[in-house]
Design an enzyme around this catalytic site. Structure first.
Site, PDB file in Angstrom:
ATOM      1  N   CYS A 188     -18.544   3.084 -29.438  1.00 40.50           N
ATOM      2  CA  CYS A 188     -18.117   2.008 -30.333  1.00 40.50           C
ATOM      3  C   CYS A 188     -19.381   1.587 -31.079  1.00 40.50           C
ATOM      4  CB  CYS A 188     -17.530   0.840 -29.556  1.00 40.50           C
ATOM      5  SG  CYS A 188     -17.223  -0.604 -30.600  1.00 40.50           S
ATOM      6  N   CYS A 231     -19.331  -2.516 -31.888  1.00 41.60           N
ATOM      7  CA  CYS A 231     -19.497  -3.525 -30.826  1.00 41.60           C
ATOM      8  C   CYS A 231     -19.567  -2.804 -29.482  1.00 41.60           C
ATOM      9  CB  CYS A 231     -18.450  -4.633 -30.896  1.00 41.60           C
ATOM     10  SG  CYS A 231     -16.727  -4.130 -30.992  1.00 41.60           S
ATOM     11  N   SER A 232     -18.577  -2.974 -28.628  1.00 39.27           N
ATOM     12  CA  SER A 232     -18.662  -2.354 -27.303  1.00 39.27           C
ATOM     13  C   SER A 232     -17.280  -2.014 -26.772  1.00 39.27           C
ATOM     14  CB  SER A 232     -19.394  -3.291 -26.335  1.00 39.27           C
ATOM     15  OG  SER A 232     -18.794  -4.569 -26.346  1.00 39.27           O
ATOM     16  N   CYS A 233     -16.364  -1.620 -27.664  1.00 37.56           N
ATOM     17  CA  CYS A 233     -14.988  -1.310 -27.252  1.00 37.56           C
ATOM     18  C   CYS A 233     -14.990  -0.182 -26.214  1.00 37.56           C
ATOM     19  CB  CYS A 233     -14.158  -0.898 -28.459  1.00 37.56           C
ATOM     20  SG  CYS A 233     -13.988  -2.244 -29.648  1.00 37.56           S
TER      21      CYS A 233
END
Lengths: 221, 213
Positions: free
Chosen positions: B109, B112-114
């Site tokens: 991702c 962000c940090s999906c």
């Protein structure tokens, strides 16, 4: 926004640092920051995309030095103030002022937490009669969009030609969801690009890359 | 956040700044009745201890031994994964992506940090970090090599940037020499990294040597 979060293809960050212990939280406050952020999110006062925008809309120097949960806490404070649920004065003193208690859609109770998180928040919506404009294998070009607000079209994939790999569904649109709109939706596609298209001479052999892109990001070739 | 990204001057100056900020938030929200501290404890317990890559490993092992389940996973991963009890936040829209002898997949991702929480738990720090997010899209072979995953140039690499709410679980290839193993034994060969795509499933020999827990 053309912000610090848009990291794909940036140089200079060094090697990927692997940890041997791989703790989720590196200080007790990080654990509480995670919990309070998730709990506050269930109030329904903001969308996940508003949270993402609150985390990325900052000075890049701050973004790269605040730490992951530092960004989370900063964003939570920003949202609570913006939604008038908490005042700056309260954050400064660490105690709630007397006054009317704000109304929210839900206050998550301990007994409901497991069920609420096991249900999640699906973002697929009823397309009504709207059909997807693009079909699998069709060539498309991403638009050269540079909004000041939230977008999920990364810089490296703007104005690039790829093909539709899959039609995923009719999903809530991140760009409008970031301003609190829970319902506006568009068809979502997985679009795949050759690495050469994105990176030119820098591309490694036999590599391709996909993004998930809503229809407003795409045009015909 | 704009003008809000400054340090706060808290009355609890004996605590470090971040500890004080988070305590202040918890206190204010609790006093206002907006957050139940008990719910916070349940959330932390759930994601720190209960949900993790053992869930995803069960999905992978089942797909290796059960052709019908594998077909379901290809057709409707959210339902197939949900049938094992793995549902909810950050896994509402799941996709299973299958490696083959000539095609390797890896997930990131960049924005962000999906990450697919119900099957993998919370992401490791490196997955959320700038180096991984920046580099795996432009030099995936080099990044995989740093993880010890060396792939010949004729193995195609497909990178998946999770830019929406679709979440991707990589189904690694079943290692050779595992024909007689049970589903439960097979699940022990499925590492977290093999389901992100930075690694491969362990061979039974590697498992016995104990390269990874």
């Amino acid at each position: 926004m053309n912000g610090p979060q848009d990291l794909g293809g940036r140089d200079g960050f060094g090697p990927v640092a692997l940890e041997s212990d791989e703790l989720h939280f590196h200080a007790p406050w990080e654990r509480r920051a995670f919990g309070v952020t998730l709990a506050a999110g269930t109030m329904g006062a903001w969308t996940l995309d508003e949270t993402r925008f609150a985390r990325e809309d900052c000075n890049p120097v701050y973004y790269y030095t605040a730490g992951y949960y530092g960004l989370w806490i900063n964003a939570l404070e920003t949202l609570l103030i913006k939604k008038q649920l908490v005042t700056r004065q309260e954050l400064a003193t660490g105690t709630a002022e007397s006054g009317p208690v704000p109304k929210v859609k839900r206050v998550l109770k301990a007994g409901d937490a497991a069920a609420v998180f096991a249900r999640g928040n699906p973002v697929d919506r009823d397309p009504g009669g709207l059909r997807p404009k693009f079909a699998p294998d069709e060539m498309v070009r991403t638009k050269n969009l540079n909004p000041r607000g939230h977008t999920r079209l990364p810089n490296y994939a703007r104005d690039k030609v790829g093909h539709i790999e899959a039609v995923r569904g009719y999903h809530v649109y991140a760009d409008s969801s970031a301003s609190g709109d829970h319902e506006t939706a568009h068809w979502l596609y997985t679009v795949r690009f050759d690495a050469q298209t994105l990176w030119g001479d820098r591309a490694e052999p036999s590599v391709s890359l996909s993004i998930d892109a809503w229809e407003p990001y795409l045009t015909n070739v | 956040m704009g003008d809000h990204d400054h340090h706060h001057d808290h009355h609890t100056s004996n605590l470090d700044d971040m500890t004080a900020r988070v305590m202040a938030l918890e206190t204010i929200l609790t006093q206002k009745g907006l957050v139940d501290p008990g719910a916070l404890d349940v959330i932390i317990e759930t994601y720190e201890s209960n949900v993790g890559p053992r869930n995803g490993a069960r999905v992978v092992a089942k797909s290796w031994v059960d052709p019908e389940y594998q077909a379901w996973l290809r057709r409707d991963a959210t339902a197939a994964i949900g049938s094992l009890g793995f549902t909810g936040r950050q896994g509402e829209h799941m996709n299973a992506v299958f490696n083959t002898p000539t095609r390797h997949n890896v997930v990131v991702c960049t924005l962000c940090s999906c990450y697919p929480w119900p099957v993998l738990g919370l992401p490791p720090v490196w997955y959320k970090s700038a180096p991984y997010r920046a580099r795996v899209v432009i030099e995936p072979r080099a990044v995989l090599a740093e993880f010890g995953t060396l792939l010949p140039d004729d193995v195609e690499i497909r990178v998946w940037d999770s830019t929406a709410e679709e979440r991707y679980l990589i189904i690694p290839e079943r290692p050779a020499g595992t024909e007689s193993m049970t589903e439960e034994e097979l699940a022990k060969l499925v590492t977290r990294d093999s389901m992100i795509g930075t690694g491969l499933a362990l061979t039974p020999e590697a498992r016995q040597i104990g390269q990874q827990p």
